[in-house]
Design a protein around this motif. Structure first.
Motif, PDB file in Angstrom:
ATOM      1  N   TRP A  16       0.810  -1.211   0.000  1.00 22.55           N
ATOM      2  CA  TRP A  16       0.000   0.000   0.000  1.00 22.55           C
ATOM      3  C   TRP A  16       0.848   1.268   0.000  1.00 22.55           C
ATOM      4  CZ3 TRP A  16      -4.931  -0.065  -1.270  1.00 22.55           C
ATOM      5  CH2 TRP A  16      -5.624  -1.272  -1.135  1.00 22.55           C
ATOM      6  N   ASP A  17       2.062   1.180   0.499  1.00 20.46           N
ATOM      7  CA  ASP A  17       2.954   2.336   0.507  1.00 20.46           C
ATOM      8  C   ASP A  17       3.315   2.759  -0.915  1.00 20.46           C
ATOM      9  OD1 ASP A  17       4.359   4.251   2.111  1.00 20.46           O
ATOM     10  OD2 ASP A  17       6.218   3.211   1.571  1.00 20.46           O
ATOM     11  N   ASP A  18       3.274   1.820  -1.868  1.00 20.68           N
ATOM     12  CA  ASP A  18       3.556   2.147  -3.270  1.00 20.68           C
ATOM     13  C   ASP A  18       2.524   3.129  -3.827  1.00 20.68           C
ATOM     14  OD1 ASP A  18       5.761   0.485  -3.252  1.00 20.68           O
ATOM     15  OD2 ASP A  18       4.745  -1.173  -4.269  1.00 20.68           O
ATOM     16  N   LEU A  19       1.345   3.167  -3.249  1.00 24.31           N
ATOM     17  CA  LEU A  19       0.306   4.081  -3.737  1.00 24.31           C
ATOM     18  C   LEU A  19       0.716   5.539  -3.617  1.00 24.31           C
ATOM     19  CD1 LEU A  19      -3.004   2.430  -2.502  1.00 24.31           C
ATOM     20  CD2 LEU A  19      -2.266   2.750  -4.855  1.00 24.31           C
ATOM     21  N   ARG A  20       1.429   5.870  -2.558  1.00 26.35           N
ATOM     22  CA  ARG A  20       1.824   7.277  -2.411  1.00 26.35           C
ATOM     23  C   ARG A  20       2.823   7.688  -3.496  1.00 26.35           C
ATOM     24  NH1 ARG A  20       6.254   8.650   1.332  1.00 26.35           N
ATOM     25  NH2 ARG A  20       7.430   6.744   1.640  1.00 26.35           N
ATOM     26  N   PHE A  21       3.625   6.740  -3.978  1.00 29.26           N
ATOM     27  CA  PHE A  21       4.545   7.031  -5.075  1.00 29.26           C
ATOM     28  C   PHE A  21       3.752   7.256  -6.367  1.00 29.26           C
ATOM     29  CE2 PHE A  21       7.180   5.129  -1.912  1.00 29.26           C
ATOM     30  CZ  PHE A  21       8.390   5.772  -2.036  1.00 29.26           C
ATOM     31  N   PHE A  22       2.775   6.399  -6.613  1.00 27.93           N
ATOM     32  CA  PHE A  22       1.915   6.576  -7.791  1.00 27.93           C
ATOM     33  C   PHE A  22       1.205   7.929  -7.739  1.00 27.93           C
ATOM     34  CE2 PHE A  22      -2.596   6.453  -8.982  1.00 27.93           C
ATOM     35  CZ  PHE A  22      -2.448   6.513 -10.359  1.00 27.93           C
ATOM     36  N   ARG A  43       9.262   1.777  -7.327  1.00 24.56           N
ATOM     37  CA  ARG A  43       8.029   1.571  -6.556  1.00 24.56           C
ATOM     38  C   ARG A  43       6.796   1.633  -7.452  1.00 24.56           C
ATOM     39  NH1 ARG A  43       8.937   2.119  -0.881  1.00 24.56           N
ATOM     40  NH2 ARG A  43       6.817   1.371  -0.705  1.00 24.56           N
ATOM     41  N   LEU A  44       6.818   2.518  -8.440  1.00 29.76           N
ATOM     42  CA  LEU A  44       5.723   2.594  -9.403  1.00 29.76           C
ATOM     43  C   LEU A  44       5.641   1.293 -10.196  1.00 29.76           C
ATOM     44  CD1 LEU A  44       3.482   4.128 -10.831  1.00 29.76           C
ATOM     45  CD2 LEU A  44       5.226   5.174 -12.277  1.00 29.76           C
ATOM     46  N   GLY A  45       6.779   0.797 -10.642  1.00 32.28           N
ATOM     47  CA  GLY A  45       6.816  -0.474 -11.367  1.00 32.28           C
ATOM     48  C   GLY A  45       6.313  -1.629 -10.516  1.00 32.28           C
ATOM     49  N   SER A  46       6.666  -1.621  -9.250  1.00 33.87           N
ATOM     50  CA  SER A  46       6.215  -2.664  -8.327  1.00 33.87           C
ATOM     51  C   SER A  46       4.693  -2.642  -8.174  1.00 33.87           C
ATOM     52  CB  SER A  46       6.884  -2.464  -6.966  1.00 33.87           C
ATOM     53  OG  SER A  46       6.383  -3.359  -6.010  1.00 33.87           O
ATOM     54  N   LEU A  47       4.133  -1.449  -8.058  1.00 39.74           N
ATOM     55  CA  LEU A  47       2.680  -1.321  -7.925  1.00 39.74           C
ATOM     56  C   LEU A  47       1.982  -1.809  -9.186  1.00 39.74           C
ATOM     57  CD1 LEU A  47       0.164  -0.348  -6.381  1.00 39.74           C
ATOM     58  CD2 LEU A  47       0.563   1.926  -7.375  1.00 39.74           C
ATOM     59  N   GLU A 106       3.076  -3.883 -11.400  1.00 37.51           N
ATOM     60  CA  GLU A 106       3.244  -5.331 -11.517  1.00 37.51           C
ATOM     61  C   GLU A 106       2.293  -6.072 -10.578  1.00 37.51           C
ATOM     62  OE1 GLU A 106       6.652  -8.663 -10.674  1.00 37.51           O
ATOM     63  OE2 GLU A 106       7.280  -6.721 -11.481  1.00 37.51           O
ATOM     64  N   SER A 107       2.148  -5.597  -9.359  1.00 36.39           N
ATOM     65  CA  SER A 107       1.263  -6.286  -8.410  1.00 36.39           C
ATOM     66  C   SER A 107      -0.203  -6.180  -8.826  1.00 36.39           C
ATOM     67  CB  SER A 107       1.460  -5.754  -6.991  1.00 36.39           C
ATOM     68  OG  SER A 107       1.017  -4.425  -6.877  1.00 36.39           O
ATOM     69  N   LEU A 108      -0.559  -5.084  -9.485  1.00 35.92           N
ATOM     70  CA  LEU A 108      -1.943  -4.913  -9.961  1.00 35.92           C
ATOM     71  C   LEU A 108      -2.156  -5.545 -11.337  1.00 35.92           C
ATOM     72  CD1 LEU A 108      -2.606  -1.204  -8.909  1.00 35.92           C
ATOM     73  CD2 LEU A 108      -3.431  -3.278  -7.782  1.00 35.92           C
ATOM     74  N   GLY A 109      -1.073  -5.770 -12.060  1.00 32.48           N
ATOM     75  CA  GLY A 109      -1.175  -6.351 -13.392  1.00 32.48           C
ATOM     76  C   GLY A 109      -1.725  -5.396 -14.430  1.00 32.48           C
ATOM     77  N   VAL A 110      -1.477  -4.099 -14.236  1.00 30.16           N
ATOM     78  CA  VAL A 110      -2.000  -3.091 -15.160  1.00 30.16           C
ATOM     79  C   VAL A 110      -1.083  -1.871 -15.157  1.00 30.16           C
ATOM     80  CG1 VAL A 110      -3.507  -1.978 -13.454  1.00 30.16           C
ATOM     81  CG2 VAL A 110      -4.102  -1.875 -15.862  1.00 30.16           C
ATOM     82  N   GLY A 117      -5.298   4.078 -14.149  1.00 26.38           N
ATOM     83  CA  GLY A 117      -4.699   5.046 -13.229  1.00 26.38           C
ATOM     84  C   GLY A 117      -5.708   6.047 -12.723  1.00 26.38           C
ATOM     85  N   ASP A 118      -6.619   6.471 -13.601  1.00 27.16           N
ATOM     86  CA  ASP A 118      -7.679   7.391 -13.175  1.00 27.16           C
ATOM     87  C   ASP A 118      -8.575   6.757 -12.120  1.00 27.16           C
ATOM     88  OD1 ASP A 118      -7.143   9.747 -14.516  1.00 27.16           O
ATOM     89  OD2 ASP A 118      -8.228   9.128 -16.327  1.00 27.16           O
ATOM     90  N   GLN A 119      -8.812   5.466 -12.241  1.00 27.57           N
ATOM     91  CA  GLN A 119      -9.655   4.775 -11.261  1.00 27.57           C
ATOM     92  C   GLN A 119      -8.957   4.638  -9.914  1.00 27.57           C
ATOM     93  OE1 GLN A 119     -10.752   1.107 -13.167  1.00 27.57           O
ATOM     94  NE2 GLN A 119     -12.415   2.064 -14.301  1.00 27.57           N
ATOM     95  N   VAL A 120      -7.650   4.469  -9.937  1.00 27.03           N
ATOM     96  CA  VAL A 120      -6.898   4.358  -8.684  1.00 27.03           C
ATOM     97  C   VAL A 120      -6.792   5.715  -8.008  1.00 27.03           C
ATOM     98  CG1 VAL A 120      -4.634   3.837  -7.694  1.00 27.03           C
ATOM     99  CG2 VAL A 120      -5.582   2.364  -9.470  1.00 27.03           C
TER     100      VAL A 120
END
Length: 66
Positions: free
Chosen positions: A4-10, A36-40, A42-46, A62-65
């Motif tokens: 979830w910490d990756d979200l703040r990077f996104f 961290r963006l790449g990790s997020l 990859e984990s979401l698959g999108v 990305g707009d939905q997130v």
């Protein structure tokens, strides 16, 4: 597994439009933001952001997130 910490990077990249701007805001290296963006993504698959000449722009996912 989603970090979830990756979200703040996104969110920082989505708001500021660049890895360097997000890195300055978050007080980390630009490479850390990219990783961290790449990790997020990859984990979401999108892909969440597209790199354009004007900076990073959110994809539909990305707009939905955001």
């Amino acid at each position: 597994m989603l970090d979830w910490d990756d979200l703040r990077f996104f969110l920082a990249v989505a708001r500021l439009g660049s890895l360097s701007g997000a890195a300055k805001q978050l007080h980390v290296a630009q490479s850390t933001v990219g990783r961290r963006l790449g990790s997020l993504e990859e984990s979401l698959g999108v892909r969440l952001l597209n790199r354009t000449p004007d900076g990073y722009l959110p994809t539909m996912a990305g707009d939905q997130v955001r």
